[in-house]
Design a protein around this motif. Structure first.
Motif, PDB file in Angstrom:
ATOM      1  N   ALA A 173       0.706  -1.495   0.349  1.00  0.00           N
ATOM      2  CA  ALA A 173      -0.523  -0.118  -0.298  1.00  0.00           C
ATOM      3  C   ALA A 173       1.081   0.965  -0.277  1.00  0.00           C
ATOM      4  N   VAL A 174       0.882   2.221  -1.348  1.00  0.00           N
ATOM      5  CA  VAL A 174       1.320   3.054  -1.256  1.00  0.00           C
ATOM      6  C   VAL A 174       0.561   4.330  -0.453  1.00  0.00           C
ATOM      7  N   PHE A 175       1.748   5.039   0.569  1.00  0.00           N
ATOM      8  CA  PHE A 175       1.344   6.037   1.239  1.00  0.00           C
ATOM      9  C   PHE A 175       1.193   7.133   0.613  1.00  0.00           C
ATOM     10  N   ASP A 176       1.002   8.939   0.929  1.00  0.00           N
ATOM     11  CA  ASP A 176       0.847  10.024   0.346  1.00  0.00           C
ATOM     12  C   ASP A 176      -0.309  10.823   0.942  1.00  0.00           C
ATOM     13  N   ASP A 177      -0.369  11.164   1.670  1.00  0.00           N
ATOM     14  CA  ASP A 177      -0.848  12.793   2.007  1.00  0.00           C
ATOM     15  C   ASP A 177      -1.564  12.062   3.132  1.00  0.00           C
ATOM     16  N   GLY A 178      -1.698  10.902   3.381  1.00  0.00           N
ATOM     17  CA  GLY A 178      -3.042  10.894   4.345  1.00  0.00           C
ATOM     18  C   GLY A 178      -3.634   9.386   3.619  1.00  0.00           C
ATOM     19  N   ARG A 179      -3.225   9.234   2.636  1.00  0.00           N
ATOM     20  CA  ARG A 179      -4.536   8.313   1.955  1.00  0.00           C
ATOM     21  C   ARG A 179      -3.945   7.240   0.870  1.00  0.00           C
ATOM     22  N   ILE A 180      -3.949   6.226   0.926  1.00  0.00           N
ATOM     23  CA  ILE A 180      -3.548   5.190  -0.341  1.00  0.00           C
ATOM     24  C   ILE A 180      -3.360   5.829  -1.749  1.00  0.00           C
ATOM     25  N   GLN A 181      -1.980   5.811  -1.852  1.00  0.00           N
ATOM     26  CA  GLN A 181      -1.950   5.856  -3.784  1.00  0.00           C
ATOM     27  C   GLN A 181      -2.059   4.764  -3.770  1.00  0.00           C
ATOM     28  N   GLN A 182      -2.077   3.875  -4.093  1.00  0.00           N
ATOM     29  CA  GLN A 182      -2.212   2.359  -4.924  1.00  0.00           C
ATOM     30  C   GLN A 182      -2.093   1.596  -3.919  1.00  0.00           C
ATOM     31  N   LEU A 183      -2.883   0.653  -4.075  1.00  0.00           N
ATOM     32  CA  LEU A 183      -2.810  -0.606  -2.909  1.00  0.00           C
ATOM     33  C   LEU A 183      -2.651  -2.441  -3.990  1.00  0.00           C
ATOM     34  N   ASP A 184      -1.301  -2.494  -4.488  1.00  0.00           N
ATOM     35  CA  ASP A 184      -1.436  -3.780  -5.666  1.00  0.00           C
ATOM     36  C   ASP A 184       0.187  -4.443  -5.192  1.00  0.00           C
ATOM     37  N   PRO A 185      -0.222  -5.963  -6.003  1.00  0.00           N
ATOM     38  CA  PRO A 185       0.841  -7.045  -5.529  1.00  0.00           C
ATOM     39  C   PRO A 185       2.352  -6.263  -6.515  1.00  0.00           C
ATOM     40  N   PRO A 186       3.655  -6.770  -6.228  1.00  0.00           N
ATOM     41  CA  PRO A 186       4.638  -5.541  -6.174  1.00  0.00           C
ATOM     42  C   PRO A 186       4.972  -5.080  -7.388  1.00  0.00           C
ATOM     43  N   ASP A 187       4.307  -6.510  -8.921  1.00  0.00           N
ATOM     44  CA  ASP A 187       4.882  -5.948 -10.040  1.00  0.00           C
ATOM     45  C   ASP A 187       4.270  -5.100 -10.416  1.00  0.00           C
ATOM     46  N   THR A 188       2.434  -5.202 -10.468  1.00  0.00           N
ATOM     47  CA  THR A 188       1.576  -4.546 -10.798  1.00  0.00           C
ATOM     48  C   THR A 188       1.941  -2.852 -10.077  1.00  0.00           C
ATOM     49  N   LEU A 189       2.611  -2.426  -9.292  1.00  0.00           N
ATOM     50  CA  LEU A 189       3.048  -1.715  -8.813  1.00  0.00           C
ATOM     51  C   LEU A 189       4.100  -0.869  -9.528  1.00  0.00           C
ATOM     52  N   TYR A 190       5.105  -2.029  -9.888  1.00  0.00           N
ATOM     53  CA  TYR A 190       5.896  -1.477 -10.715  1.00  0.00           C
ATOM     54  C   TYR A 190       5.858  -0.909 -12.174  1.00  0.00           C
ATOM     55  N   GLU A 191       5.371  -1.668 -12.665  1.00  0.00           N
ATOM     56  CA  GLU A 191       4.841  -2.432 -13.833  1.00  0.00           C
ATOM     57  C   GLU A 191       3.857  -0.813 -14.360  1.00  0.00           C
ATOM     58  N   ASN A 192       2.379  -0.963 -13.705  1.00  0.00           N
ATOM     59  CA  ASN A 192       1.951  -0.734 -14.266  1.00  0.00           C
ATOM     60  C   ASN A 192       1.039   0.308 -12.886  1.00  0.00           C
ATOM     61  N   PRO A 193       1.658   1.861 -12.581  1.00  0.00           N
ATOM     62  CA  PRO A 193       1.757   2.802 -11.559  1.00  0.00           C
ATOM     63  C   PRO A 193      -0.014   3.694 -12.390  1.00  0.00           C
ATOM     64  N   GLN A 194      -0.216   3.888 -11.050  1.00  0.00           N
ATOM     65  CA  GLN A 194      -1.271   4.298 -11.329  1.00  0.00           C
ATOM     66  C   GLN A 194      -1.447   6.320 -10.789  1.00  0.00           C
ATOM     67  N   ASN A 195      -0.638   6.760 -10.733  1.00  0.00           N
ATOM     68  CA  ASN A 195      -0.540   8.660 -10.877  1.00  0.00           C
ATOM     69  C   ASN A 195       1.226   8.535 -10.175  1.00  0.00           C
ATOM     70  N   SER A 196       1.214   9.784 -11.076  1.00  0.00           N
ATOM     71  CA  SER A 196       2.480  10.341 -10.754  1.00  0.00           C
ATOM     72  C   SER A 196       3.450   9.923  -9.696  1.00  0.00           C
ATOM     73  N   PHE A 197       2.580  10.150  -8.242  1.00  0.00           N
ATOM     74  CA  PHE A 197       3.520   9.559  -6.656  1.00  0.00           C
ATOM     75  C   PHE A 197       4.177   8.872  -7.070  1.00  0.00           C
ATOM     76  N   VAL A 198       2.694   7.691  -7.052  1.00  0.00           N
ATOM     77  CA  VAL A 198       3.144   6.383  -7.417  1.00  0.00           C
ATOM     78  C   VAL A 198       4.435   6.414  -8.068  1.00  0.00           C
ATOM     79  N   ALA A 199       3.867   6.432  -9.522  1.00  0.00           N
ATOM     80  CA  ALA A 199       5.253   6.564 -10.877  1.00  0.00           C
ATOM     81  C   ALA A 199       6.707   6.753  -9.978  1.00  0.00           C
ATOM     82  N   GLN A 200       6.655   7.698  -9.953  1.00  0.00           N
ATOM     83  CA  GLN A 200       7.975   8.752  -9.444  1.00  0.00           C
ATOM     84  C   GLN A 200       8.536   8.107  -7.704  1.00  0.00           C
TER      85      GLN A 200
END
Lengths: 423, 367
Positions: free
Chosen positions: B213-240
């Protein structure tokens, strides 16, 4: 590889043993360190160790009799104090010779007052005899026995002569016996009559009251130290200032303030009467007794307990308590099994500090202690400044020092001095 | 979907909010559910609210709003010592005045367990972390890695179903950290315990977790298995935040057949995959592309794909890979990574090249 298999000491590159070349390398550092502390060492030695040593030495020193009455001391050696009779003419003649010298040098009154500590009345015997002896022609004015007894009857009292004989050695344990409520009787040390015993009671009272003060300080300081260590720093700083505030006020002022608070017409009694808790004719006696001393001294010594406790508690991480709770401990178990044991070094350090300060305290018991609440130090001060019996004061002080050292040693055995932390 | 998730959820955060000062929310509307046996990592920069969430789950902080459920029952009003959750702290929090065995015995003693049972469990827990011989030592006599193992054993000795770990490897050196990552994951999976792990180290999160679960600013930005998280980030924060990433900014021109044409600020056009919901014709977007997915060998760039001109700024030989810094569309920090293989050209600074990529590797995210 061959280094590890060789026998004998390790060698440095130039062939000298490694240990030797190491200590040579460190010697310069040691000398420098020593040079840095030399001024302080000299200062402490000169102004602290030497005077204290001299003071302690006074508790056994007794050369005044032997120095002022040398002939008498020798002549008295053969006299048997148990015979119940005054010594013979030879002793009186020796005394006359000594007194002639002493009274012209004006030192006879000093021997008189020294011996007066042991047997009251001797001082006046020496003063009276000294006045006459000044004008005697020592070689021809004998016999002296009648002359002395004519000057003052006391000179015929075997008890007076026994005192002179007992205190003729250059060193004496008399001051220490006195400090322990004993005296030198005709056959060795004996306990004083009950009406003359004061020091043992005073020592006991000093110890018990110091313990009570230490215990009261622990009970009051622990929660404050805990708050100090756990509040956010802005609030903790404010609280710290409040804790230190008493340090910025004169000790005398604070003690006098307690007089105002505690006396029978004082603030606390007035409030209690006004609230109806205490009847007007049954106002509490809280001053000029032991209670007053304990209250005032607990207040004065409290910071010395809070500060070491605080500095130890500050090092106890809050995660210890959280960890204990996460493992299923209730708040109390977490405190008692985890926090408290970790805070013991602070309690130890504070207790030693407060106890040792309390045991030698002087001003506060003097002002609020009355007669029942004074400490041994008040008695020591009395002997130093009023009765001028410095030997006895030194003996009392030595015993006090020994007691503190023994307690310190016992603390080390029981709790371990490594467990004392000031932070 | 929400219903079926909450049926087999073991740990559940339901619309949880947390504020310390009554003005700012540290945790904003957190919803999260974990099935039994999952290893979940909360990953985020400091101040993102991840540790607060962990502390609320442990019971050391109370939620300002919302429900936290464990095994279906709300634990909002249950004090920490009754939750039965094992916890490993960042600084281990081993009690310094107790021996290792006494430390492990503590949770068992407060549970009023008999002496023989205690000793048996302590032995088993110590053997589990390969520290069987150290029972008589004090924590201060152990190395950081050994203390870490003991902290783990202490959190597991009373057999909790849920274990929380608050950056437990932060104080270890890199080599030891990698070894412990592996051991902790193995242990958690073998024992079948549910684990919530907090870290700010993305490598740690990727290597250890079932889900992150990637947290930023008090919210979960994305909750996914590691490979999905890395290959398919859902927003620029997660991608960065996850892995290394190149960013280019521009405006969406059009979207055709799931491919968006983006006009970069210097006028060049590129192909991307529209990911974020805000990516619509005319909207500003930030496109993200991983350094290892950028191609400069003409044979590998698809026919007809848009390419960009680039100037080589710096070439770093790193052994297994080459790392090249380029200047692309005004961005001087554009990084590409190339595998060290015999057929790969080594670039030289100042060289002009053309770069391109598969449209699906270039993700158009929120601006």
């Amino acid at each position: 590889m061959s280094d590890s298999t060789q026998s004998g000491p390790m060698l440095a590159a130039d062939g000298t043993p490694l240990k030797k070349s190491l200590s040579r390398a460190l010697r310069m550092q040691k000398i420098r360190a020593l040079a840095l502390i030399t001024p302080l060492l000299a200062f402490v030695l000169l102004t602290f160790i030497i005077p204290i040593g001299q003071m302690l030495f006074r508790s056994v020193e007794n050369d005044i009799v032997a120095n002022t009455l040398p002939n008498t001391v020798i002549a008295l050696q053969d006299w048997d104090a148990a015979s119940g009779e005054a010594p013979d003419e030879a002793v009186y003649a020796a005394l006359a010779a000594d007194l002639y010298v002493a009274s012209n040098a004006k030192t006879h009154t000093r021997v008189g007052s020294r011996l007066n500590y042991e047997t009251p009345g001797i001082s006046s015997l020496f003063r009276k005899a000294g006045r006459k002896a000044k004008k005697w022609d020592v070689e021809n004015d004998g016999p002296y026995k009648e002359k002395f007894i004519k000057i003052a009857k006391g000179w015929g009292d075997p008890n007076v002569w026994r005192t002179i004989q007992t205190y003729s050695p250059k060193y004496t344990n008399g001051y220490f016996l006195n400090a322990a409520d004993m005296q030198k009787g005709s056959d060795g040390a004996e306990i004083r009559p009950e009406s003359e015993r004061i020091y043992i009671t005073l020592f006991k009272r000093t110890l018990i009251m110091s313990l009570a003060i230490t215990a009261a300080c622990i009970a009051l300081a622990y929660p404050v130290a805990w708050l100090l260590a756990n509040l956010p720093s802005a609030k903790a700083n404010l609280l710290m200032i409040l804790v230190l505030l008493p340090f910025w006020t004169s000790l005398l002022v604070r003690t006098s303030a307690w007089k105002v608070m505690l006396q029978q017409q004082g603030v606390i009694n007035d409030v209690l009467v006004w609230l109806g808790i205490v009847a007007d004719d049954a106002r509490l006696v809280m001053i000029n007794n032991q209670l007053g001393t304990i209250i005032a001294m607990t207040h004065i010594l409290l910071p010395f307990m809070i500060l070491p406790m605080y500095s130890v508690m500050q090092t106890i991480q809050p995660t210890y308590l959280r960890a204990a709770k996460s493992m299923g401990a209730t708040n109390w178990t977490a405190f008692w099994r985890v926090y408290f044991p970790l805070s013991v070094p602070g309690i130890g350090a504070g207790s030693i500090l407060v106890f040792i300060l309390a045991i030698g305290y002087y001003i506060t018991p003097e002002l609020v202690g009355g007669t029942k609440g004074v400490f041994i130090s008040n008695r020591i001060a009395f002997h130093i400044s009023t009765s001028l019996n410095w030997g006895l004061a030194a003996a009392l002080g030595t015993i006090l020092l020994a007691v503190v050292l023994i307690l310190y040693w016992a603390y080390d055995k029981i709790v371990g001095i490594d467990n004392v932390k000031l932070g | 979907m929400a219903d079926s998730a909450s049926n087999d959820a073991f740990v559940e955060f339901d619309r949880v909010q947390k504020s310390y000062d009554g003005e700012n929310l540290v945790v904003k509307d957190l919803n999260l559910s974990l099935p039994r046996g999952e290893f979940l990592t909360m990953l985020g920069p400091s101040g993102s609210g991840k540790t607060t969430c962990l502390m609320m789950l442990a019971g050391f902080e109370t939620a300002t709003h919302g429900d936290i459920r464990l095994g279906g029952t709300s634990i909002n009003n249950i004090p920490p010592h009754k939750r039965g959750i094992g916890m490993v702290f960042q600084n281990y929090a081993l009690f310094p005045h107790m021996t290792i065995a006494e430390n492990l015995s503590f949770p068992l003693e407060v549970r009023k367990m008999g002496k023989t049972e205690r000793e048996e469990k302590i032995k088993r827990a110590l053997d589990m972390v390969e520290m069987g011989a150290f029972g008589g030592r004090r924590p201060a006599q152990l190395s950081g890695g050994q203390q870490q193992r003991i902290a783990l054993a202490r959190a597991l000795v009373f057999e909790p179903e849920l274990v929380l770990m608050d950056e437990p490897l932060g104080a270890l050196d890199k080599q030891l950290r990698e070894k412990m990552q592996f051991e902790i994951t193995n242990l958690a999976h073998n024992l079948g315990i549910t684990t919530v792990y907090v870290t700010h180290d993305q490598t740690e999160a990727l290597t250890m977790s079932d889900r992150v679960a990637v947290f930023d600013d008090g919210r979960i930005q994305q909750l996914d298995p590691p490979d999905t998280l890395y290959e398919n980030p859902q927003n620029s924060f997660v991608a960065q935040f996850i892995g290394e990433n190149n960013t280019l900014e521009g405006v969406v021109k059009e979207i055709n057949n799931g491919i968006a044409i983006v006009e970069l600020d210097d006028g060049e056009l590129i192909d991307c995959k529209p990911v974020h919901e805000s990516v619509k014709p005319g909207a500003r977007t930030r496109v993200s592309i991983r350094p290892e997915r950028v191609e400069y060998n003409k044979d590998r760039i698809q026919e007809g794909a848009h390419t960009l001109k680039a100037e080589v700024k710096e070439f770093i030989y790193m052994g297994d890979i080459f790392r090249t810094r380029l200047s692309v569309a005004g961005n001087d920090e554009f990084i590409i990574k190339t595998r060290n293989a015999p057929d790969v050209d080594r670039l030289t600074p100042g060289q002009q090249i053309e770069i391109g990529w598969l449209p699906e590797d270039c993700r158009a995210l929120d601006a």
